[in-house]
Motif scaffolding. Structure first.
Motif, PDB file in Angstrom:
ATOM      1  N   ILE A   1       0.755  -1.333  -0.055  1.00  0.00           N
ATOM      2  CA  ILE A   1       0.102  -0.136  -0.094  1.00  0.00           C
ATOM      3  C   ILE A   1       0.925   1.212  -0.124  1.00  0.00           C
ATOM      4  N   PRO A   2       0.663   2.304  -0.790  1.00  0.00           N
ATOM      5  CA  PRO A   2       1.338   3.414  -0.691  1.00  0.00           C
ATOM      6  C   PRO A   2       1.247   4.205   0.451  1.00  0.00           C
ATOM      7  N   LYS A   3       2.102   4.675   0.962  1.00  0.00           N
ATOM      8  CA  LYS A   3       2.512   5.139   2.450  1.00  0.00           C
ATOM      9  C   LYS A   3       1.178   6.094   2.815  1.00  0.00           C
ATOM     10  N   ASP A   4       0.921   6.885   1.945  1.00  0.00           N
ATOM     11  CA  ASP A   4      -0.352   8.041   2.431  1.00  0.00           C
ATOM     12  C   ASP A   4      -2.059   7.355   2.546  1.00  0.00           C
ATOM     13  N   GLU A   5      -1.625   5.978   2.152  1.00  0.00           N
ATOM     14  CA  GLU A   5      -2.886   5.478   2.050  1.00  0.00           C
ATOM     15  C   GLU A   5      -3.153   4.267   3.084  1.00  0.00           C
ATOM     16  N   ILE A   6      -2.232   3.970   3.751  1.00  0.00           N
ATOM     17  CA  ILE A   6      -2.116   2.877   4.668  1.00  0.00           C
ATOM     18  C   ILE A   6      -3.154   3.105   5.956  1.00  0.00           C
ATOM     19  N   LYS A   7      -3.272   4.351   6.281  1.00  0.00           N
ATOM     20  CA  LYS A   7      -4.112   4.642   7.474  1.00  0.00           C
ATOM     21  C   LYS A   7      -5.892   4.485   6.920  1.00  0.00           C
TER      22      LYS A   7
ATOM     23  N   THR B   1      -2.155   4.512  17.968  1.00  0.00           N
ATOM     24  CA  THR B   1      -0.820   4.348  18.329  1.00  0.00           C
ATOM     25  C   THR B   1       0.211   4.348  17.310  1.00  0.00           C
ATOM     26  N   LEU B   2      -0.391   4.058  16.230  1.00  0.00           N
ATOM     27  CA  LEU B   2       0.526   3.880  15.010  1.00  0.00           C
ATOM     28  C   LEU B   2       1.373   5.222  14.536  1.00  0.00           C
ATOM     29  N   ASN B   3       2.614   5.095  14.164  1.00  0.00           N
ATOM     30  CA  ASN B   3       3.254   6.233  13.727  1.00  0.00           C
ATOM     31  C   ASN B   3       3.427   6.187  12.191  1.00  0.00           C
ATOM     32  N   PHE B   4       2.527   7.123  11.465  1.00  0.00           N
ATOM     33  CA  PHE B   4       2.591   6.768  10.096  1.00  0.00           C
ATOM     34  C   PHE B   4       3.567   7.677   9.326  1.00  0.00           C
ATOM     35  N   HIS B   5       4.502   8.103   9.835  1.00  0.00           N
ATOM     36  CA  HIS B   5       5.657   8.986   9.427  1.00  0.00           C
ATOM     37  C   HIS B   5       6.800   8.531   9.379  1.00  0.00           C
ATOM     38  N   GLN B   6       7.054   7.024   9.775  1.00  0.00           N
ATOM     39  CA  GLN B   6       8.099   6.229   9.711  1.00  0.00           C
ATOM     40  C   GLN B   6       8.071   5.689   8.415  1.00  0.00           C
ATOM     41  N   ILE B   7       9.137   4.863   8.372  1.00  0.00           N
ATOM     42  CA  ILE B   7       9.246   4.041   6.993  1.00  0.00           C
ATOM     43  C   ILE B   7       8.323   2.997   6.838  1.00  0.00           C
ATOM     44  N   LYS B   8       8.009   2.736   5.689  1.00  0.00           N
ATOM     45  CA  LYS B   8       6.870   1.616   5.436  1.00  0.00           C
ATOM     46  C   LYS B   8       7.466   0.196   6.255  1.00  0.00           C
ATOM     47  N   ASP B   9       8.593   0.044   6.135  1.00  0.00           N
ATOM     48  CA  ASP B   9       8.969  -1.316   6.855  1.00  0.00           C
ATOM     49  C   ASP B   9       8.649  -1.370   8.300  1.00  0.00           C
ATOM     50  N   ASN B  10       8.734  -0.234   9.022  1.00  0.00           N
ATOM     51  CA  ASN B  10       8.318  -0.012  10.261  1.00  0.00           C
ATOM     52  C   ASN B  10       6.895   0.013  10.573  1.00  0.00           C
ATOM     53  N   ILE B  11       6.101   0.706   9.736  1.00  0.00           N
ATOM     54  CA  ILE B  11       4.668   0.850   9.873  1.00  0.00           C
ATOM     55  C   ILE B  11       4.263  -0.600   9.686  1.00  0.00           C
ATOM     56  N   SER B  12       4.752  -1.431   8.859  1.00  0.00           N
ATOM     57  CA  SER B  12       4.070  -2.753   8.556  1.00  0.00           C
ATOM     58  C   SER B  12       4.516  -3.547   9.872  1.00  0.00           C
ATOM     59  N   GLN B  13       5.645  -3.605  10.483  1.00  0.00           N
ATOM     60  CA  GLN B  13       5.837  -4.391  11.588  1.00  0.00           C
ATOM     61  C   GLN B  13       4.856  -3.856  12.663  1.00  0.00           C
ATOM     62  N   GLU B  14       4.472  -2.462  12.873  1.00  0.00           N
ATOM     63  CA  GLU B  14       3.940  -2.282  13.976  1.00  0.00           C
ATOM     64  C   GLU B  14       2.413  -2.919  13.658  1.00  0.00           C
ATOM     65  N   VAL B  15       1.967  -2.685  12.454  1.00  0.00           N
ATOM     66  CA  VAL B  15       0.647  -3.221  12.330  1.00  0.00           C
ATOM     67  C   VAL B  15       0.382  -4.696  12.470  1.00  0.00           C
ATOM     68  N   VAL B  16       1.547  -5.369  12.291  1.00  0.00           N
ATOM     69  CA  VAL B  16       1.673  -6.929  12.597  1.00  0.00           C
ATOM     70  C   VAL B  16       1.563  -7.232  13.930  1.00  0.00           C
ATOM     71  N   GLN B  17       2.326  -6.453  14.735  1.00  0.00           N
ATOM     72  CA  GLN B  17       2.306  -6.388  16.006  1.00  0.00           C
ATOM     73  C   GLN B  17       0.748  -6.277  16.762  1.00  0.00           C
ATOM     74  N   LEU B  18       0.180  -5.100  16.208  1.00  0.00           N
ATOM     75  CA  LEU B  18      -1.260  -5.016  16.785  1.00  0.00           C
ATOM     76  C   LEU B  18      -2.442  -6.140  16.097  1.00  0.00           C
ATOM     77  N   CYS B  19      -2.103  -6.751  15.237  1.00  0.00           N
ATOM     78  CA  CYS B  19      -2.890  -7.744  14.589  1.00  0.00           C
ATOM     79  C   CYS B  19      -2.588  -8.867  15.486  1.00  0.00           C
ATOM     80  N   GLU B  20      -1.269  -9.098  15.850  1.00  0.00           N
ATOM     81  CA  GLU B  20      -0.920 -10.123  16.911  1.00  0.00           C
ATOM     82  C   GLU B  20      -1.881 -10.062  18.196  1.00  0.00           C
ATOM     83  N   GLU B  21      -1.879  -8.736  18.605  1.00  0.00           N
ATOM     84  CA  GLU B  21      -2.824  -8.539  19.944  1.00  0.00           C
ATOM     85  C   GLU B  21      -4.144  -9.219  19.564  1.00  0.00           C
TER      86      GLU B  21
END
Lengths: 369, 346
Positions: free
Chosen positions: B16-22, B38-58
């Motif tokens: 997903i393009p960065k500005d459309e993830i949210k 809680t997500l920081n959408f201003h970091q690089i996509k790699d990090n955003i996706s990692q954070e999303v995965v963590q939330l999905c894990e929760e």
């Protein structure tokens, strides 16, 4: 109103004058003058080439029979996309010094990389250079043997004796450049066609070394729609034993609001049948025959779609033997196991190289200033 | 959470393009608004996706939820895929009332009876479109989530749009399941393909402007007949020809925007006819050709050929019939009998 060929005033006129003066300068011999390396008797040569409207006949030359036709040596040509360049004659080139040249070129590339013009970022590579002569690739004994330049890499990190990985290939050749070679003075070597395969950055490095060392000039070869139609006509008529791929012509209509590309592919047997009825003398192709062949294809297309293909730009052609694009990228296809005669295959490939050499000669003799 | 699911979610977010993830995560609705904050959408996509995965894990996401995110992505970026059109046929009965639950149940049951390992996901959209995503496995392997097939079915119509995965063998299964679920008895592929799903819909649902001749176009004389020619000495010699071409183009193509197609392909098996003076080929067998037209917007491009002088007006019916016949793949053979010049397209 006087009829004359006075140079016209204005921008066109200036170009005309400059060209005239340059051509005259090129016609002078000055072997002693280090600053001017020239090609004499250009006018005589340009009359011999058949691609103008006034010289409509092309005789495909009979290639000298070479008993030891080794397909392995020339296999590298196949299946790769080659970018074509025309090259002016090399000054001071000596076949005996190939090893030295390889060393010098290798050192040049290493130095350029250290200067920061790295060709591959993040990977430490040693580039090894190998130069070799290919006696097989030439039209006649008068031609210079082809010259192959190979760049291979050996990763510094691997400690054992790993194999060199080829990263770039380039070769110079001359096929039936007799007329051109004859009129070239001593110390000049005539290899007018250069083909490269691999990263553009390596091509630039190798090209600039040759230009500096042998005072020659490389220029990207463009293939005009006219030349492309000659190629289609020539190669569509070739007899091939195995199932051949289609004869394809690709046209581009760029200037519309929405650009249009048209691919027109003809069954190879039908294309050959058409060409056979058009060509009058085997081994000889005239301009009229090429025109008739193309007009037939255009007419068949128009009958169905009411579109004038002749008004579109022919940008790519493809046949079972080879394909070529207007930006000078060509590919030679393997004729496969079905074609039993190795000598026959070689003849065919040499004819292909010969045609590209012809285009290169024409470029060299009519440079666009 | 299964690691394959985690990896799949991570890769889907990366697409997903960065500005459309949210926006897409909100549409997905699987993560709560609080979690999204809680997500920081201003970091690089790699990090955003990692954070999303963590939330999905929760939230203990499974493949079903991940598949819904994939449908959302593909619905928005539908033009990245190549779509083919299929038409279903009824055996002549009345149109039954469409029950979406019944449809889903029958579809899943039919597919699962043939293949155990499949992931089937549905999502409904406003325009009566049902999106179906199917990931295919084998009797011994779990479904490959990275090469799914997508089906778009408009329940009020007999048309289905399929963007199939690369596995050709799955297509018959898919078609079978569709007709069983929708109570049709047959399905056939129309020779119509494009990247623009909306344009395909426009063509089969006849939503584009057609050349209705009831509408009389304004006569050009009244309008802008003198564009910028203040100088009356400049006369356009072929103005009438230009007007004729313009009029014919309007008649054939209509005046509205054309549906977007990228190519048209014609397999010609017609005879080669030449001027007898030329003494060329006169075979009794067809001259076999394959012609392919490609353009970012093919119909607009064809429409502009005659005004540009590249083609005669009116343009050949082989080209102008594309929207009416709802196809862009043709096989043309010589028509025997009275009209040797005209063509038949089977």
């Amino acid at each position: 109103m006087a009829e004359g060929r006075a140079p016209r005033a204005g921008a066109d006129g200036k170009k005309f004058e400059r060209r005239r003066r340059a051509a005259a300068a090129m016609a002078e011999e000055a072997p002693e003058d280090g600053a001017v390396r020239t090609l004499p008797s250009l006018r005589r040569l340009s009359r011999a080439l058949p691609f103008g409207r006034s010289h409509g006949r092309l005789t495909v030359p009979a290639l000298c029979s070479q008993e030891k036709a080794d397909p392995q040596k020339t296999a590298f040509v196949l299946r790769k996309a080659w970018t074509l360049y025309s090259v002016t004659p090399l000054y001071g080139f000596r076949r005996a010094r190939l090893r030295d040249y390889a060393r010098l070129l290798g050192a040049f590339i290493a130095a350029e990389k250290q200067k920061g013009l790295a060709v591959e970022v993040g990977v430490e590579l040693d580039i090894k250079v190998a130069l070799s002569s290919l006696a097989d690739i030439r039209g006649s004994e008068l031609d210079q043997a082809a010259l192959l330049v190979q760049l291979s890499s050996r990763s510094r990190s691997s400690s054992r004796n790993s194999e060199d990985k080829p990263v770039w290939l380039g070769w110079f050749c001359s096929v039936f450049g007799d007329e051109l070679s004859e009129s070239v003075p001593e110390h000049f070597t005539c290899l007018p066609l250069f083909l490269s395969h691999g990263a553009e950055s390596y091509t630039a490095l190798v090209g600039s070394w040759f230009q500096k060392t042998f005072d020659c000039c490389f220029r990207r070869l463009a293939i005009s729609p006219l030349n492309l139609s000659w190629m289609v006509a020539m190669w569509a008529g070739c007899k091939l034993d195995r199932a051949a791929s289609a004869v394809e012509l690709v046209f581009s209509v760029p200037r519309l609001a929405q650009p249009l590309d048209i691919s027109y592919a003809i069954h190879p047997e039908d294309a050959k049948a058409l060409w056979d009825t058009v060509q009058k003398t085997p081994g000889e192709i005239t301009h009229e025959e090429v025109d008739v062949f193309m007009d037939c294809l255009y007419a068949h297309f128009h009958r169905h779609f009411k579109i004038h293909l002749s008004a579109a730009k022919l940008v790519k052609i493809s046949t079972a033997i080879a394909s070529a694009q207007c930006d000078g990228i060509v590919k030679v296809r393997p004729l496969g196991a079905g074609c039993s005669n190795a000598g026959q295959i070689k003849q065919l490939y040499l004819k292909v190289s010969w045609f590209f050499c012809m285009i290169s000669y024409k470029e060299l003799l009519n440079p666009q200033f | 959470m299964d690691e394959t699911v985690a990896e799949y979610i991570r890769r889907t977010v990366l697409k997903i393009p960065k500005d459309e993830i949210k926006m897409m995560l909100q549409k997905w609705g699987f993560l709560s608004e609080a979690q999204l904050q809680t997500l920081n959408f201003h970091q690089i996509k790699d990090n955003i996706s990692q954070e999303v995965v963590q939330l999905c894990e929760e939230n203990s996401a499974d493949i079903k939820q991940a598949a819904v995110l994939d449908i959302i992505y593909n619905h928005i970026y539908q033009n990245k895929r190549m779509w083919s059109v299929y038409q279903m046929k009824k055996s002549g009965e009345e149109l039954e009332y469409f029950d979406i639950t019944d449809f889903k149940k029958k579809f899943k049951r039919r597919l699962r009876s043939a293949l155990k390992n499949v992931t089937i996901t549905f999502k409904e959209y406003e325009d009566n479109a049902i999106w179906i995503r199917v990931a295919w496995g084998t009797p011994h392997k779990k479904p490959n989530q990275y090469k799914p097939s997508y089906v778009v079915y408009h329940s009020q119509t007999p048309y289905v749009f399929i963007s199939s995965s690369l596995l050709k063998s799955t297509l018959p299964l898919l078609c079978q399941a569709l007709i069983v679920a929708s109570n049709y008895h047959d399905i056939r592929e129309m020779e119509l393909r494009s990247h623009s799903l909306n344009s395909l819909k426009d063509i089969v649902f006849k939503r584009y402007s057609q050349n209705f001749q009831t509408c009389t176009p304004k006569p050009l004389q009244g309008g802008n007949v003198e564009p910028e020619n203040a100088d009356i000495r400049i006369v356009e010699e072929n103005r009438s020809e230009k007007e004729r071409i313009h009029r014919l183009n309007q008649e054939v193509f209509g005046s509205g925007p054309q549906p977007i197609l990228e190519f048209a392909q014609y397999r010609l098996e017609t005879m080669f006819k030449s001027d007898p003076k030329m003494e060329v080929l006169d075979k009794k067998e067809p001259f076999r050709c394959l012609v392919k037209f490609s353009s970012p917007h093919l119909l607009e491009s064809l429409k502009s050929l005659a005004p540009a002088g590249m083609a005669d007006a009116p343009l050949s019916p082989l080209l102008t019939c594309i929207p009416h016949k709802a196809r862009n793949y043709f096989k043309i053979r010589e028509k025997k009998g009275l009209y040797p010049e005209s063509f038949v397209s089977p």
